[in-house]
Design an enzyme around this catalytic site. Structure first.
Site, PDB file in Angstrom:
ATOM      1  N   GLN A 100      -6.902 -49.338 -28.704  1.00  0.00           N
ATOM      2  CA  GLN A 100      -6.757 -49.729 -30.020  1.00  0.00           C
ATOM      3  C   GLN A 100      -6.824 -51.033 -30.554  1.00  0.00           C
ATOM      4  OE1 GLN A 100      -2.631 -49.393 -31.991  1.00  0.00           O
ATOM      5  NE2 GLN A 100      -3.939 -47.425 -32.835  1.00  0.00           N
ATOM      6  N   HIS A 152      -5.942 -53.535 -33.289  1.00  0.00           N
ATOM      7  CA  HIS A 152      -5.003 -53.658 -34.443  1.00  0.00           C
ATOM      8  C   HIS A 152      -5.795 -54.134 -35.619  1.00  0.00           C
ATOM      9  CE1 HIS A 152      -1.414 -54.549 -36.903  1.00  0.00           C
ATOM     10  NE2 HIS A 152      -0.803 -54.060 -36.225  1.00  0.00           N
ATOM     11  N   GLU A 185       1.543 -54.063 -38.984  1.00  0.00           N
ATOM     12  CA  GLU A 185       1.350 -53.170 -39.982  1.00  0.00           C
ATOM     13  C   GLU A 185       2.195 -52.973 -40.886  1.00  0.00           C
ATOM     14  OE1 GLU A 185      -1.093 -50.003 -38.477  1.00  0.00           O
ATOM     15  OE2 GLU A 185       0.631 -48.704 -38.908  1.00  0.00           O
ATOM     16  N   ARG A 218      -5.055 -46.974 -37.718  1.00  0.00           N
ATOM     17  CA  ARG A 218      -5.594 -48.097 -37.259  1.00  0.00           C
ATOM     18  C   ARG A 218      -7.077 -48.198 -36.864  1.00  0.00           C
ATOM     19  NH1 ARG A 218      -0.544 -50.390 -33.741  1.00  0.00           N
ATOM     20  NH2 ARG A 218       0.735 -50.455 -35.521  1.00  0.00           N
ATOM     21  N   ARG A 255      -3.610 -44.159 -31.539  1.00  0.00           N
ATOM     22  CA  ARG A 255      -2.098 -44.052 -31.643  1.00  0.00           C
ATOM     23  C   ARG A 255      -1.738 -44.660 -33.060  1.00  0.00           C
ATOM     24  NH1 ARG A 255       1.756 -47.666 -31.728  1.00  0.00           N
ATOM     25  NH2 ARG A 255       0.846 -49.665 -30.932  1.00  0.00           N
TER      26      ARG A 255
END
Lengths: 127, 255, 580
Positions: free
Chosen positions: C231, C233, C246, C286, C389
């Site tokens: 992931q 961000h 976030e 994301r 996620r």
């Protein structure tokens, strides 16, 4: 495994300005105590009678006594100001989620001090 | 790497110590010439040393954003997080880097912190309640105002800069210290906690709040504005009030 | 050889490890529990998490909606039985945290507050200002300290798992202080060692996130699942990679390109509204936001900067009061590390590596294929998060699966009372020899650790970044194979035994090379695009071939990649729709 312990020299307080300031602040207690002793001596002289009291007052006019009083006054003022300025640390007054700003706790201290000093001064000087 | 057009450099004077050398501990300073980058922090410079120049320099670090508390060091004699000390604030003068004061040194910039952990444990840093609410009944209610009472004291990252700044810790190693007392206050002021009485034995002891002489340096160096000095003075006031209550109202209920 | 025996050993002292330790101390007080951590537990990277932890709490929310958001967020790669169990246990775990003292931010009436978060249809993200991970970690550590019987091995680095007769029965761990290897034995072991963001050059992750536990399990024969899903961000600071939560978008922050235009509306996340609309625009998932950045960048619409191009995260319209109340840490970080005050200026941000969806393959109870070995948290792949996620699911994941793994491990240890002490000690002795001969006393060698590590970072970013191709991945696979050879030629400056952190970085690099190799091979074999794994040569999702988890097994050569089916219960694969 042995570790290394760094010694703390007796001059530790000279390392930072804030430490010197702290030591001076603590040192004011010496002058406060000395002045208290002087005050007790004065009471004792009063008890001993007019002659003893007046000779005590004479001794207060000596240059050494005057210098002592000036220095002691300076330290006493320093002691008082630092004490007042630190009061908000010990006294936290909350209004909901916010706390009273430090000035709101410090300024009344100074005001009370001035008012009480003026009142005492008036009594002392008018007599 | 970006920003490498400059050829400027600066000196780091770093404390070195290895417990394996000889019988006598022989600490020394070692000078390293590192590149100067205007957005580098001392930690970046130390990592440059370790990566490119001398892999034997040992130091602790992790998050490099001021929240894990690993990288506390003496930077020119002032306790700081090395991830928050910018080279540009010292350039062009050399920077002296030493392990955090008032702790035994294990190796280079790494110090022994188990005494701190023991002090933390001793003040019972957990919610103490006579009766627990079952999970099925949901959360304990706590208004924003109740939360604000202890919020600042809950921000401690355990970096121990306050222990390095406090001369009492240096002179009396058994002093409970700023962070431990602030953490005790964090729980004492938490509306959900009922454990203050149990903590008082340690907190209001001679090695607790009463050894503090209010130098105030702890709060000055705290990177998270926890104000441990405030926590301690407030504890002194509260403990004194307790004492008077006990003397004047010995039959009253203990909190 | 110093050896120690316990009933359950937890490796890793972050959120998952501490939750497991507390569960064991509270529910199984008769068991001897130990926690090994290479750093003191309050340094674990859980501490840096900011935004919040999700659990259903509002009256208009439901477990099914949380589950659906997570399933669709995972691009249907999450195992739905895991997700259903997770959303069900989440609220209880969060209340438990509150009872342990976690300072959740509150509504005026004293109830716990929740905030909007990416990819979630309803607000369900519990938060403690914008330092949720910090508060959770410290609450867990302090609560764990309540139980005096738990043994703490702080600053011990596990270099090898000890497996005997097909059962994992302990770990060989280097005591940093002395350099001595200890045999720390137990009937059950739980890996809670976190992710591997340090594989990449720009990451929110701290120094310690080097995938050690993934590497340890991999070397012991456990497959690593879904490693290709990394992931990014969307909002990290350029250069340092420091995380801007976030929650900044949850509270109303906007992302704009060099023309001040909210570009996310061009990527299927619109239409834009002036304030955050859930599952739309800045509150999209994301992977989609990071991909949108890359595409804007390709169009030349991003803002050039000294550390690569950025976009602007604008918080000015929130006002100073709201920023100081809800996002104080964001303000502090932006001022210190980006030199701007978000009250007056937009924050420069770009996608940075943040989380590994993949990891040690476990079942829904946290058990791996090796009896006695369990895993929980970011190092594990249950799989809760599938291909992507949702923000605020992982802090909750630590609690739910930390507890589950603890219970499984406890039961296993009660069912398997024996430990093969002599053989395990002998294995640990061999490990001591290996460390000594391959690193401390090694003769010759020319490669510096930092050189190889930087190379690895470059390879991963170029080959296995946000957009991948067959060519980029193939190059990465070969390059890593070369690096692994070069690793045999490393030399340490530090030949001491006391607090030799250079030795630790060498061992960490070894694990990173293994994990990186497994990752690139898994990515190369997955010829589809799903969630955070995007192939420009295979841009579509291919449920027929790839509605499966990839499993990477260690071999003497290249990793062997196998597959297993995703568990589908109530949500058949559908289209991921955001915006509308």
């Amino acid at each position: 495994m042995k570790s290394y312990v760094r010694p703390m020299p007796t001059t530790w307080w000279l390392r930072r300005g804030s430490y010197v300031f702290f030591m001076l602040r603590e040192f004011t207690s010496v002058f406060i105590a000395a002045y208290l002793v002087l005050f007790l001596v004065m009471i004792h002289r009063l008890y001993q009678g007019q002659a003893a009291y007046e000779s005590f007052l004479e001794s207060l006019k000596s240059p050494l006594a005057i210098i002592f009083h000036i220095v002691a006054l300076a330290f006493a003022l320093f002691h008082t100001c630092t004490w007042f300025n630190l009061t908000p640390k010990a006294l936290v007054i909350r209004l909901g989620e916010e706390r009273l700003p430090p000035a709101a706790i410090i300024i009344p201290n100074y005001l009370a001090w001035i008012v009480i000093s003026v009142i005492i001064g008036w009594f002392v000087l008018k007599g | 790497m970006a920003n490498s057009t400059t050829n400027q450099s600066m000196r780091l004077e770093v404390f070195r110590f290895s417990p394996e050398e000889d019988q006598e501990p022989k600490p020394r300073f070692q000078t390293y010439e590192v590149p100067f980058r205007k957005d580098w922090v001392v930690l970046d410079a130390l990592n440059y040393v370790k990566d490119q120049m001398d892999g034997s320099l040992s130091f602790r670090w992790s998050c490099r954003m001021g929240v894990c508390g690993s990288c506390g060091m003496m930077i020119n004699g002032v306790p700081k997080l090395s991830c928050a000390a910018f080279l540009r604030d010292y350039y062009p003068n050399p920077i002296r880097v030493e392990p955090l004061a008032n702790f035994p040194v294990l190796r280079d910039l790494v110090f022994q912190l188990d005494s701190f952990i023991e002090k933390l444990k001793s003040i019972q840093p957990w919610i103490v309640r006579k009766e627990e609410k079952p999970i099925s009944e949901g959360e304990y209610l706590q208004t924003p105002a109740e939360h604000a009472r202890y919020k600042d004291f809950s921000m401690c990252i355990n970096c121990m800069l306050c222990y390095a700044a406090c001369p009492v810790v240096g002179l009396e190693p058994d002093f409970l210290g700023p962070a431990a007392i602030a953490l005790a206050q964090r729980y004492n002021f938490d509306s959900r906690d009922q454990g203050r009485a149990g903590r008082q034995e340690i907190v209001a002891s001679h090695e607790g709040i009463w050894q503090c002489t209010f130098v105030g340096e702890c709060s000055a160096v705290c990177p998270k504005h926890v104000d441990p000095a405030g926590a301690i003075q407030q504890a002194k006031v509260a403990s004194t009030v307790d004492w008077f209550k006990e003397v004047l109202w010995p039959w009253g209920a203990k909190r | 050889m110093e050896s120690h025996e316990h009933d359950v050993l937890i490796i890793g002292g972050g959120g998952a490890g501490l939750r497991a330790a507390i569960e064991l101390a509270e529910s199984y007080p008769q068991l001897r529990v130990a926690v090994i951590s290479k750093v003191y537990p309050m340094r674990s990277h859980t501490v840096a998490a900011e935004g919040g932890a999700a659990a259903v709490i509002k009256a208009n929310d439901s477990l099914d909606r949380h589950a659906y958001d997570t399933v669709s967020g995972s691009d249907w790669l999450g195992d739905q039985d895991v997700i259903e169990a997770f959303v069900k246990e989440a609220p209880g775990e969060m209340i438990q945290m509150e009872h342990w003292g976690c300072p959740w931010s509150r509504e005026p009436d004293g109830h716990v507050a929740v905030r909007p978060f990416g990819g979630m249809a309803i607000e369900r993200t519990w938060f403690a200002a914008d330092k949720t991970g910090f508060h959770m970690l410290h609450t867990l550590y302090q609560t764990a300290l309540k139980h005096g019987a738990t043994k703490w091995y702080n600053e011990f680095f596990v270099s090898k798992l000890l497996v005997e007769e097909g059962r994992c029965q302990g770990a060989a761990a280097i005591e940093l202080l002395t350099g001595q290897v200890h045999a720390i034995l137990a009937k059950a072991i739980i890996m809670c060692t976190g992710g591997a963001g340090r594989l990449f050059p720009f990451t929110t992750n701290g120094a310690i996130k080097t995938g050690d536990g993934m590497g340890l399990a991999y070397q012991a024969g456990v497959p690593l699942k879904d490693l290709e899903f990394v992931q990014y961000h969307p909002t990290g600071l350029p250069g340092t990679g420091i995380l801007i939560t976030e929650a900044a978008r949850g509270e109303g922050g906007l992302l704009v390109n060099k023309d001040g235009y909210r570009y996310l509306q061009d990527y299927g996340l619109g239409p834009p509204e002036p304030w955050p609309r859930l599952r739309a625009m800045e509150l999209g998932p994301r992977d989609r936001l990071s991909q949108a950045f890359m595409q804007e960048d390709a169009k030349g619409k991003t803002i050039p900067g000294p550390y690569g191009s950025v976009v602007h995260l604008d918080l000015r319209h929130l006002g100073e009061k709201k920023i100081d109340k809800k996002l104080p840490f964001v303000r502090e970080l932006a001022k210190n590390y980006a030199g701007i005050d978000p009250v007056h200026d937009p924050i420069p941000v770009r996608p940075v590596v943040h989380y590994c969806m993949g990891g040690i393959d476990t079942d829904i109870q946290g058990a791996t294929v090796i009896p006695g070995l369990f895993a929980a948290g970011e190092c594990a792949c249950v799989s809760l998060n599938g291909a992507n996620r949702l923000g605020s699911n992982s802090l909750t994941e630590l609690l739910v699966f930390g507890k589950r793994a603890a219970r499984s491990a406890a039961q296993f240890s009660l069912d398997h009372p024996g430990i093969a002490t002599a053989q395990l000690k002998s294995q640990a002795e061999q490990e001591q020899q290996r460390i000594s001969s391959q690193f401390i006393r090694k003769q010759g060698g020319t490669e510096r650790i930092a050189t190889l590590r930087t190379e690895l970072n470059k390879i991963m970013e170029a080959g296995a970044g946000i957009y991948r191709t067959e060519e980029s991945l193939q190059k990465a696979c070969s390059a890593i194979a070369v690096l692994k050879e070069r690793f045999r030629n490393i030399v340490l400056d530090d030949r001491s035994v006391s607090f030799n952190t250079e030795l630790i970085t060498a061992l960490e690099l070894n694990f990173m090379l293994d994990v990186g190799q497994a990752l690139t091979h898994s990515a190369r074999r997955r010829t589809e695009s799903r969630g955070s794994h995007q192939r420009t040569d295979y841009p579509a999702r291919d449920d027929k071939k790839f509605l499966k988890h990839s499993l990477a097994y260690k071999t003497d050569g290249e990793p062997r990649i196998d597959y297993k089916d995703v568990v589908i219960t109530r949500w058949p694969p559908g289209e991921r729709v955001y915006g509308k």
